[in-house]
Write a protein that holds these residues in place. Structure first.
Motif, PDB file in Angstrom:
ATOM      1  N   GLN A  90     -13.436 -10.690   8.585  1.00  0.00           N
ATOM      2  CA  GLN A  90     -13.203 -10.355  10.072  1.00  0.00           C
ATOM      3  C   GLN A  90     -14.267  -9.433  10.453  1.00  0.00           C
ATOM      4  N   PHE A 128       0.891  -1.217   0.156  1.00  0.00           N
ATOM      5  CA  PHE A 128       0.008   0.087  -0.095  1.00  0.00           C
ATOM      6  C   PHE A 128       0.887   1.133  -0.340  1.00  0.00           C
ATOM      7  N   VAL A 145       2.885  -4.789   3.069  1.00  0.00           N
ATOM      8  CA  VAL A 145       2.165  -5.397   4.143  1.00  0.00           C
ATOM      9  C   VAL A 145       2.299  -6.917   4.026  1.00  0.00           C
ATOM     10  N   LYS A 152       4.280   0.909   1.790  1.00  0.00           N
ATOM     11  CA  LYS A 152       4.378   0.055   2.922  1.00  0.00           C
ATOM     12  C   LYS A 152       4.206  -1.379   2.201  1.00  0.00           C
ATOM     13  N   PRO A 190       0.249 -12.002  14.688  1.00  0.00           N
ATOM     14  CA  PRO A 190      -0.323 -11.079  15.598  1.00  0.00           C
ATOM     15  C   PRO A 190      -1.258 -10.203  14.682  1.00  0.00           C
ATOM     16  N   ASN A 191      -1.755  -9.329  15.379  1.00  0.00           N
ATOM     17  CA  ASN A 191      -2.309  -8.261  14.576  1.00  0.00           C
ATOM     18  C   ASN A 191      -1.623  -7.475  13.823  1.00  0.00           C
ATOM     19  N   GLY A 192      -1.855  -7.211  12.522  1.00  0.00           N
ATOM     20  CA  GLY A 192      -1.161  -6.332  11.753  1.00  0.00           C
ATOM     21  C   GLY A 192      -0.212  -6.922  10.972  1.00  0.00           C
ATOM     22  N   ALA A 193      -0.208  -8.376  10.942  1.00  0.00           N
ATOM     23  CA  ALA A 193       0.912  -9.279  10.287  1.00  0.00           C
ATOM     24  C   ALA A 193       0.482  -9.378   8.886  1.00  0.00           C
ATOM     25  N   GLY A 194      -0.633  -9.229   8.564  1.00  0.00           N
ATOM     26  CA  GLY A 194      -0.937  -9.130   7.183  1.00  0.00           C
ATOM     27  C   GLY A 194      -1.762 -10.370   6.747  1.00  0.00           C
ATOM     28  N   LYS A 195      -2.435 -10.913   7.886  1.00  0.00           N
ATOM     29  CA  LYS A 195      -3.292 -11.951   7.422  1.00  0.00           C
ATOM     30  C   LYS A 195      -4.639 -11.608   6.780  1.00  0.00           C
ATOM     31  N   SER A 196      -5.401 -10.613   7.057  1.00  0.00           N
ATOM     32  CA  SER A 196      -6.451 -10.327   6.223  1.00  0.00           C
ATOM     33  C   SER A 196      -6.322  -9.797   4.973  1.00  0.00           C
ATOM     34  N   THR A 197      -5.008  -9.093   4.473  1.00  0.00           N
ATOM     35  CA  THR A 197      -4.393  -8.753   3.396  1.00  0.00           C
ATOM     36  C   THR A 197      -4.204  -9.746   2.565  1.00  0.00           C
TER      37      THR A 197
HETATM   38  N1  LIG Z   1      -6.003  -0.433   2.549  1.00  0.00           N
HETATM   39  C1  LIG Z   1      -4.809  -0.319   3.386  1.00  0.00           C
HETATM   40  N2  LIG Z   1      -3.968   0.718   3.075  1.00  0.00           N
HETATM   41  C2  LIG Z   1      -3.037   0.809   3.735  1.00  0.00           C
HETATM   42  N3  LIG Z   1      -2.553  -0.030   4.701  1.00  0.00           N
HETATM   43  C3  LIG Z   1      -3.110  -0.937   5.013  1.00  0.00           C
HETATM   44  C4  LIG Z   1      -4.413  -1.276   4.158  1.00  0.00           C
HETATM   45  N4  LIG Z   1      -4.951  -2.526   4.773  1.00  0.00           N
HETATM   46  C5  LIG Z   1      -4.470  -2.907   5.666  1.00  0.00           C
HETATM   47  N5  LIG Z   1      -3.216  -2.044   5.760  1.00  0.00           N
HETATM   48  C6  LIG Z   1      -2.003  -2.368   6.738  1.00  0.00           C
HETATM   49  O1  LIG Z   1      -1.438  -3.453   6.410  1.00  0.00           O
HETATM   50  C7  LIG Z   1      -1.246  -4.094   7.610  1.00  0.00           C
HETATM   51  C8  LIG Z   1      -1.575  -5.443   7.836  1.00  0.00           C
HETATM   52  O2  LIG Z   1      -3.105  -5.601   8.021  1.00  0.00           O
HETATM   53  P1  LIG Z   1      -3.913  -6.880   8.082  1.00  0.00           P
HETATM   54  O3  LIG Z   1      -3.830  -7.582   6.634  1.00  0.00           O
HETATM   55  O4  LIG Z   1      -5.319  -6.379   8.453  1.00  0.00           O
HETATM   56  O5  LIG Z   1      -3.326  -7.422   9.373  1.00  0.00           O
HETATM   57  P2  LIG Z   1      -4.097  -8.484  10.233  1.00  0.00           P
HETATM   58  O6  LIG Z   1      -5.385  -9.200   9.606  1.00  0.00           O
HETATM   59  O7  LIG Z   1      -3.037  -9.511  10.354  1.00  0.00           O
HETATM   60  O8  LIG Z   1      -4.322  -8.062  11.574  1.00  0.00           O
HETATM   61  C9  LIG Z   1      -1.466  -3.273   8.876  1.00  0.00           C
HETATM   62  O9  LIG Z   1      -0.334  -2.740   9.240  1.00  0.00           O
HETATM   63  C10 LIG Z   1      -2.692  -2.511   8.290  1.00  0.00           C
HETATM   64  O10 LIG Z   1      -2.469  -1.218   8.718  1.00  0.00           O
END
Ligand SMILES: Nc1ncnc2c1ncn2[C@@H]1O[C@H](COP(=O)(O)OP(=O)(O)O)[C@@H](O)[C@H]1O
Ligand SMILES: [Mg+2]
Lengths: 425, 310
Positions: free
Chosen positions: B81, B11, B16, B14, B35-42
């Motif tokens: 999520q 992004f 991710v 950054k 952990p939170n912010g690891a990039g799982k959801s992405t």
């Molecule tokens: N649309 C986006 N734009 C910028 N940064 C993003 C976006 N979506 C997620 N991030 C960043 O990517 C990182 C991983 O997010 P995410 O995949 O939600 O992690 P998780 O699901 O493991 O908690 C986080 O630091 C988040 O802030």
């Protein structure tokens, strides 16, 4: 697509606050505005406004009357038996006196305050807003007028009427004076033909203000005007109401679910568009019917009138739906939902303003008025007003076509803007 | 069946998700732990075709889904999520809407809705608006909405976040049943290692956008086979003591947890006598002393020096 439509309608219906807002609020505003501003109009629609006019008399009627009387006596064209009668009536009721008397007569004097001033005083008071308008009777007016009427000279004299800006009030005074002059000329002309006319005053027809003002906007009652303008404005809001909902669907990720379902992309868009159309249609019908029931704004109108009203409502609702389609696509593309919502509200307010829904359009600069005519709401409002007065299809089909073209273009652009996969932000 | 190849997402500047290689076989249940912010959801968004990768690819049965996402969408159920439901509609109306847009045949839709409601145990609440539901109930409908089209593959993104233990157990049990009874392939994302331990055949551990370890649970735990995990309960916690313990030669890591010290040290190194001596010096009593079986949490601790819930 029907699935989307049903869902959107259901969601709207569930949001009782919204339902109240879109129907009850406009009705409330129409009623409150009509009542609070109806001080301007008394019960039988006669004007009850307080207007002020500065009158500047530069003419010297006494001398003119002597001159004209002499000319009449010597004229070969005027029959001898009429001559005395004519001179008599001119002397007993000189034009300037007739005009001022008429302006101060009970029918008109009730709502126009006339004050005789010097030119400088008049100019100043109009300039600083103390008076709505000024009327100058130029020197030589009486002589020119009478010789034009009785002796057949070419140049018809003119009064000079001026105001700082055109306005509703100014229009009324102007039309009223014109009416008086026409009536006066008619009476002088009649006396020339030998008809017995009471020249001591101008015979204003019954319901004078109405007849002078015929075919003018202000024969439309304030309640009728507000019904049309507020109706149009609040239906316009429907576009942003719908667009705001998309922001929620994005934030709550239901839109992601829709994407993942592999439903054809345009189904979502058309669901929104159709929902907007239906809601706008219902809303405008409820507002018009509601005001009619409460304020009796469309009493004694023909079937033809109602059908036209329906047609205009349909075309306008389609335009609002087109606008909603456009906003749907845009808000799916804009990252920050608050930005999108703010922008949409801004656009709608702008449309509302320059389209004449908030303030009478004549307070806006000319160029803005021109642009305003092209907003869907501005166009619709003017079409509605024309239809209200004339019920003439030939006057409204062109603007309605323009509106339809606007709708089609909006929908096409919204389809082009509708995000492909991966473009949703 | 599904595999990701060097999957990455940026992004702006950054990164991710970075070079993630994963695969899922038919019928497997795979955990994605981090952990939170690891990039799982992405990562999940890219696998499910919601988000375009910056580079890399996702393949379903050998075919890239990036150009043609509709194949994967057909077989995939995604539980996001966040609660992706219409709050102003009832549970039933939500399911009906999502069932319709997933093109569940009309004559089957009603049955499936009722069946799914039964599965998530909310049949008697189907006429209530979602906004009146508790967090746990919303989570269950959130899952139900992804099941109507009977997906082969179910991706769940932290489906138990922020709910009571009872609802949580219910959901875990439900997922297990789906796997056993329907043979559904499951990708389960969580930062609760207990859940992943309970549910998953294989685990990917993610941190800072990268997969830092993967394998079956025993494979992962064998990372720790050279180490002992010792839990020492003290009469009271003493940070200076913890510091000195860490300074002992065989000790790798020390974590303070209430009155308990969690110590990871070299296998079979005898640190007990040292511990007793140090405790004595700091006037702290050792109440309990235990060798513990390592968990995935310990694996994560070992790999990153942090706990999952930092
Ligand atoms: N649309 C986006 N734009 C910028 N940064 C993003 C976006 N979506 C997620 N991030 C960043 O990517 C990182 C991983 O997010 P995410 O995949 O939600 O992690 P998780 O699901 O493991 O908690 C986080 O630091 C988040 O802030
Ligand atoms: Mg996440």
């Amino acid at each position: 697509m029907l699935t989307f439509l049903k869902k959107d309608l259901l969601l709207f219906w569930r949001d009782r606050k919204e339902v109240l807002l879109v129907v009850i609020l406009p009705l409330l505003i129409i009623v409150v505005l009509s009542i609070s501003m109806s001080g301007m109009f008394d019960g039988d629609e006669n004007l009850n406004v307080d207007l002020s006019l500065g009158l500047v008399i530069e003419d010297q009627p006494e001398e003119a009357i002597e001159v004209i009387s002499n000319q009449i006596s010597m004229s070969g064209k005027i029959p001898e038996d009429v001559k005395d009668n004519l001179i008599n009536s001119i002397e007993s009721a000189p034009p300037v006196e007739l005009l001022t008397n008429a302006l101060m007569s009970p029918g008109i004097g009730d709502w126009v305050t006339v004050k005789t001033l010097t030119e400088k005083e008049a100019v100043d008071s109009v300039e600083n807003g103390g008076r709505d308008a000024m009327l100058v009777i130029p020197s030589g007016y009486t002589e020119q007028l009478l010789s034009y009427l009785y002796l057949g000279t070419e140049n018809k004299p003119e009064l000079s009427f001026s105001a700082k800006e055109t306005s509703f009030e100014v229009d009324i005074i102007h039309d009223t004076i014109e009416g008086i002059l026409n009536q006066m000329n008619l009476q002088y002309a009649l006396s020339l033909s030998g008809t017995e006319v009471d020249m001591t005053q101008i015979q204003l027809p019954e319901g004078s203000t109405e007849s002078i003002a015929a075919d003018r906007d202000f024969t439309m009652g304030i309640d009728q005007y507000f019904t049309l303008s507020m109706g149009v404005l609040f239906v316009l809001f429907m576009a942003s109401t719908v667009a705001t909902r998309i922001t929620l669907e994005k934030r709550e990720q239901t839109f992601n679910r829709v994407t993942l379902s592999n439903a054809p992309p345009y189904h979502f868009l058309f669901g929104k568009t159709c929902a907007t159309f239906i809601l706008a249609m219902l809303q405008i019908i409820l507002i018009f019917m509601g005001s009619h029931l409460i304020l009796d704004v469309f009493s004694d109108r023909t079937m033809m009138f109602w059908s036209g009203l329906l047609l205009i409502s349909i075309v306008f609702s389609l335009a609002v739906a087109g606008l909603a389609a456009l906003m749907t696509s845009i808000s799916l593309r804009i990252k920050n939902p608050e930005t999108a919502n703010g922008a949409f509200t801004g656009i709608i307010m702008l449309f509302g303003t320059i389209g004449g829904s908030f303030v009478p359009i004549y307070v806006l600069p000319d160029w803005l008025q021109k642009i305003g005519e092209f907003t869907p709401n501005g166009q619709t409002l003017s079409v509605l007003i024309e239809w209200f007065h004339f019920e003439d299809l030939s006057l409204i089909w062109l603007p309605l076509t323009v509106l339809t073209v606007f709708t089609v273009i909006s929908v096409i652009i919204s389809m082009m803007l509708y995000p492909k996969r991966g473009e949703v932000s | 069946m599904i595999e990701t190849i060097q999957l990455s997402k940026k992004f702006k500047d950054k990164t991710v998700v970075q070079d993630v290689d994963m695969y899922l076989d038919q019928g497997e249940s795979v955990g994605l732990l981090g952990p939170n912010g690891a990039g799982k959801s992405t990562t999940i968004s890219m696998i499910s075709s919601l988000l375009k990768p910056s580079s890399g690819d996702v393949k379903l049965n050998g075919e890239s889904i990036i150009k043609n996402p509709s194949d994967i969408r057909k077989v995939l159920g995604v539980v996001p999520q966040d609660i992706a439901l219409y709050q102003e509609l009832t549970a039933y109306e939500n399911l009906k809407f999502f069932g319709r847009i997933y093109r569940v045949p009309k004559d089957q839709l009603e049955d499936r809705i009722q069946h799914t409601l039964e599965l998530v145990g909310l049949k008697d609440r189907q006429k209530d608006l979602i906004k009146t539901f508790s967090g746990g109930m919303k989570r269950r409908i959130n899952i139900a909405s992804a099941l109507l089209h009977q997906p082969n593959i179910l991706i769940l993104d932290e489906p138990t976040v922020g709910i009571d233990p009872q609802s949580r157990n219910y959901i875990l049990e439900m997922i297990r049943r789906l796997k056993v009874q329907n043979g559904t392939t499951i990708l389960y994302t969580s930062h609760y290692m207990e859940e992943v331990e309970q549910l998953c055949d294989r685990v990917y551990i993610m941190d800072h956008g990268k997969v830092i370890a993967s394998g079956s649970q025993s494979e992962l735990l064998s990372i720790l086979s050279n180490e002992d995990t010792i839990s020492v309960q003290l009469s009271k916690m003493s940070p200076p003591l913890a510091k000195e313990v860490l300074a002992l030669e065989p000790v790798r890591q020390v974590e303070e947890d209430g009155d308990t010290l969690k110590i990871i040290s070299k296998k079979s190194s005898n640190i007990i006598s040292d511990l007793v001596r140090l405790a004595d010096q700091h006037q702290v009593k050792i109440i309990n002393f235990q060798m513990v079986n390592p968990s995935l949490e310990d694996v994560f601790l070992h790999l990153t020096g942090r706990t999952l819930r930092d």
